[in-house]
Design an enzyme around this catalytic site. Structure first.
Site, PDB file in Angstrom:
ATOM      1  N   LYS A   1      -1.226   7.017  13.571  1.00  0.00           N
ATOM      2  CA  LYS A   1      -2.667   6.940  13.805  1.00  0.00           C
ATOM      3  C   LYS A   1      -3.250   8.329  14.086  1.00  0.00           C
ATOM      4  CE  LYS A   1      -2.940   2.484  13.177  1.00  0.00           C
ATOM      5  NZ  LYS A   1      -3.609   1.930  11.999  1.00  0.00           N
TER       6      LYS A   1
ATOM      7  N   TYR B   1       4.053   4.521  15.716  1.00  0.00           N
ATOM      8  CA  TYR B   1       2.693   3.994  15.489  1.00  0.00           C
ATOM      9  C   TYR B   1       1.636   5.034  15.894  1.00  0.00           C
ATOM     10  CZ  TYR B   1      -1.245   0.674  15.767  1.00  0.00           C
ATOM     11  OH  TYR B   1      -2.454   0.019  15.599  1.00  0.00           O
TER      12      TYR B   1
ATOM     13  N   VAL C   1       0.814  -1.222   0.000  1.00  0.00           N
ATOM     14  CA  VAL C   1       0.000   0.000   0.000  1.00  0.00           C
ATOM     15  C   VAL C   1       0.848   1.272   0.000  1.00  0.00           C
ATOM     16  CG1 VAL C   1      -2.064  -1.017   1.059  1.00  0.00           C
ATOM     17  CG2 VAL C   1      -0.279  -0.027   2.539  1.00  0.00           C
TER      18      VAL C   1
HETATM   19  P1  NAP Z   1      -2.326  -8.025  11.360  1.00  0.00           P
HETATM   20  O1  NAP Z   1      -3.100  -9.247  11.696  1.00  0.00           O
HETATM   21  O2  NAP Z   1      -0.850  -8.019  11.569  1.00  0.00           O
HETATM   22  O3  NAP Z   1      -2.674  -7.610   9.868  1.00  0.00           O
HETATM   23  C1  NAP Z   1      -2.003  -6.583   9.199  1.00  0.00           C
HETATM   24  C2  NAP Z   1      -2.390  -6.643   7.746  1.00  0.00           C
HETATM   25  O4  NAP Z   1      -1.761  -5.528   7.073  1.00  0.00           O
HETATM   26  C3  NAP Z   1      -1.911  -7.907   7.055  1.00  0.00           C
HETATM   27  O5  NAP Z   1      -2.926  -8.346   6.174  1.00  0.00           O
HETATM   28  C4  NAP Z   1      -0.710  -7.439   6.264  1.00  0.00           C
HETATM   29  O6  NAP Z   1      -0.489  -8.172   5.051  1.00  0.00           O
HETATM   30  C5  NAP Z   1      -1.121  -6.041   5.916  1.00  0.00           C
HETATM   31  N1  NAP Z   1       0.007  -5.208   5.535  1.00  0.00           N
HETATM   32  C6  NAP Z   1       1.084  -4.869   6.268  1.00  0.00           C
HETATM   33  N2  NAP Z   1       1.917  -4.092   5.539  1.00  0.00           N
HETATM   34  C7  NAP Z   1       1.341  -3.946   4.325  1.00  0.00           C
HETATM   35  C8  NAP Z   1       1.696  -3.267   3.146  1.00  0.00           C
HETATM   36  N3  NAP Z   1       2.826  -2.538   3.058  1.00  0.00           N
HETATM   37  N4  NAP Z   1       0.858  -3.332   2.084  1.00  0.00           N
HETATM   38  C9  NAP Z   1      -0.295  -4.043   2.151  1.00  0.00           C
HETATM   39  N5  NAP Z   1      -0.686  -4.704   3.244  1.00  0.00           N
HETATM   40  C10 NAP Z   1       0.129  -4.660   4.322  1.00  0.00           C
HETATM   41  O7  NAP Z   1      -2.832  -6.781  12.223  1.00  0.00           O
HETATM   42  P2  NAP Z   1      -4.299  -6.245  12.576  1.00  0.00           P
HETATM   43  O8  NAP Z   1      -4.364  -6.168  14.041  1.00  0.00           O
HETATM   44  O9  NAP Z   1      -5.346  -6.958  11.841  1.00  0.00           O
HETATM   45  O10 NAP Z   1      -4.163  -4.757  12.052  1.00  0.00           O
HETATM   46  C11 NAP Z   1      -4.995  -4.215  11.039  1.00  0.00           C
HETATM   47  C12 NAP Z   1      -5.156  -2.725  11.271  1.00  0.00           C
HETATM   48  O11 NAP Z   1      -5.821  -2.522  12.511  1.00  0.00           O
HETATM   49  C13 NAP Z   1      -3.836  -1.963  11.376  1.00  0.00           C
HETATM   50  O12 NAP Z   1      -3.958  -0.716  10.737  1.00  0.00           O
HETATM   51  C14 NAP Z   1      -3.653  -1.784  12.868  1.00  0.00           C
HETATM   52  O13 NAP Z   1      -2.885  -0.656  13.180  1.00  0.00           O
HETATM   53  C15 NAP Z   1      -5.106  -1.595  13.281  1.00  0.00           C
HETATM   54  N6  NAP Z   1      -5.345  -1.825  14.704  1.00  0.00           N
HETATM   55  C16 NAP Z   1      -5.179  -3.068  15.261  1.00  0.00           C
HETATM   56  C17 NAP Z   1      -5.449  -3.239  16.612  1.00  0.00           C
HETATM   57  C18 NAP Z   1      -5.328  -4.565  17.302  1.00  0.00           C
HETATM   58  O14 NAP Z   1      -5.421  -4.603  18.539  1.00  0.00           O
HETATM   59  N7  NAP Z   1      -5.150  -5.660  16.594  1.00  0.00           N
HETATM   60  C19 NAP Z   1      -5.857  -2.155  17.391  1.00  0.00           C
HETATM   61  C20 NAP Z   1      -5.979  -0.922  16.796  1.00  0.00           C
HETATM   62  C21 NAP Z   1      -5.744  -0.756  15.451  1.00  0.00           C
HETATM   63  P3  NAP Z   1       0.480  -9.464   4.931  1.00  0.00           P
HETATM   64  O15 NAP Z   1       0.289 -10.264   6.196  1.00  0.00           O
HETATM   65  O16 NAP Z   1      -0.034 -10.143   3.705  1.00  0.00           O
HETATM   66  O17 NAP Z   1       1.880  -8.976   4.780  1.00  0.00           O
END
Ligand code: NAP
Length: 267
Positions: free
Chosen positions: A169, A165, A66
């Site tokens: 955000k 991070y 992205v």
């Molecule tokens: P996750 O399971 O680690 O998933 C992250 C996703 O982002 C994966 O599908 C990964 O793809 C993709 N990604 C990373 N770098 C990328 C890039 N350069 N281009 C395209 N895709 C990329 O984490 P998650 O918790 O689901 O996080 C998703 C979103 O929610 C993030 O923005 C995170 O900051 C936000 N968030 C998460 C939490 C939480 O507690 N989990 C809380 C607040 C916010 P690949 O695996 O295919 O590389």
């Protein structure tokens, strides 16, 4: 988004795991056409797509970083080729690279800003360009395009050891609001969902460890960790006409994490 014969086309970035995967599957269950973006985890993306097709949706997986303008544009070109103009962007892909501030390298800073903030800018810009090409709609019609940024409670809660991070955000929050203001008169809606702690790969070191989990629960008044489905349900509502009057806002889906839990029995 209600299940209708008129299928919506939804692009979900980072849909190979965690929150993006949960959202993509949720839309698939409603019969949507879902573009499942991934970066490195093709198997995860294929699992997402299998779940979508098994539940009545359709779509395809597409590898793109992205933070790469060329790759993002190629992804949109493929999406338009397959399904015509997009209806919904779920701007979700994000990473963490944690470090104390004095030890944080420029690479760690740049990697997080590039993926989380620049990546969301690039994907949003291409979506807006597509939405703007759609025919004008009347003032009383529903929106013709919808962007949902996945931010974090750390757009308002400072996070020591995670300055890159939290900065990304916080940036998304102002990106979302300024963009929402700019495009509202074009009948395009732009909002954020800010999750609290959701059990995914990004934080599995915490929720897989009993002691760390007990510490985490002290920060969650609702006393459970969230699941990707909790975010998917909010995203589906925000992308639907049910929320047509909602733009430029952030929905915190966090079990009360932003309620200053330290003040429960103190102060
Ligand atoms: P996750 O399971 O680690 O998933 C992250 C996703 O982002 C994966 O599908 C990964 O793809 C993709 N990604 C990373 N770098 C990328 C890039 N350069 N281009 C395209 N895709 C990329 O984490 P998650 O918790 O689901 O996080 C998703 C979103 O929610 C993030 O923005 C995170 O900051 C936000 N968030 C998460 C939490 C939480 O507690 N989990 C809380 C607040 C916010 P690949 O695996 O295919 O590389």
């Amino acid at each position: 988004m209600e299940k209708t014969s008129e299928k919506k086309t939804v692009l979900v970035t980072g849909a190979s795991s965690g929150i993006g995967q949960g959202i993509a599957i949720g839309f698939g269950q409603l019969g949507a056409r879902v573009i499942v973006n991934y970066h490195s985890d093709k198997e995860g993306a294929q699992y997402t797509l299998n779940k979508i097709t098994a539940s009545g949706g359709e779509g395809f997986i597409h590898q793109a970083d992205v933070s790469s303008e060329d790759e993002v544009q190629a992804m949109y070109a493929k999406a338009v080729d397959a399904y015509g103009p997009l209806d919904v962007l779920i701007n979700n892909a994000g990473i963490q690279k944690d470090s104390s501030f004095s030890n944080m390298s420029l690479d760690e800073w740049n990697a997080v800003i590039k993926t989380n903030l620049t990546g969301q800018f690039l994907c949003a810009r291409e979506a807006i360009r597509l939405f703007e090409q759609k025919p004008d709609v009347g003032d009383n019609d529903k929106s013709k395009g919808n962007i949902i940024f996945i931010s974090s409670v750390h757009d308002v809660i400072p996070w020591a050891g995670h300055v890159n991070y939290a900065s990304s955000k916080g940036g998304i929050s102002m990106l979302m609001k300024s963009l929402a203001l700019e495009v509202a008169q074009k009948k395009i809606r732009v909002n954020c969902i800010s999750p609290g702690a959701i059990a995914t790969d990004i934080n599995d070191d915490v929720w897989k460890d009993k002691e760390k989990m007990a510490e985490l629960l002290k920060l969650i008044p609702y006393k459970r960790i969230g699941q990707p489905e909790d975010i998917a349900k909010a995203a589906i509502w925000l992308a639907s006409d049910e929320s047509d009057y909602v733009t430029g806002t952030t929905i915190y889906v966090d079990g009360g994490m932003t309620l200053y839990p330290g003040f429960l029995e103190n102060g």
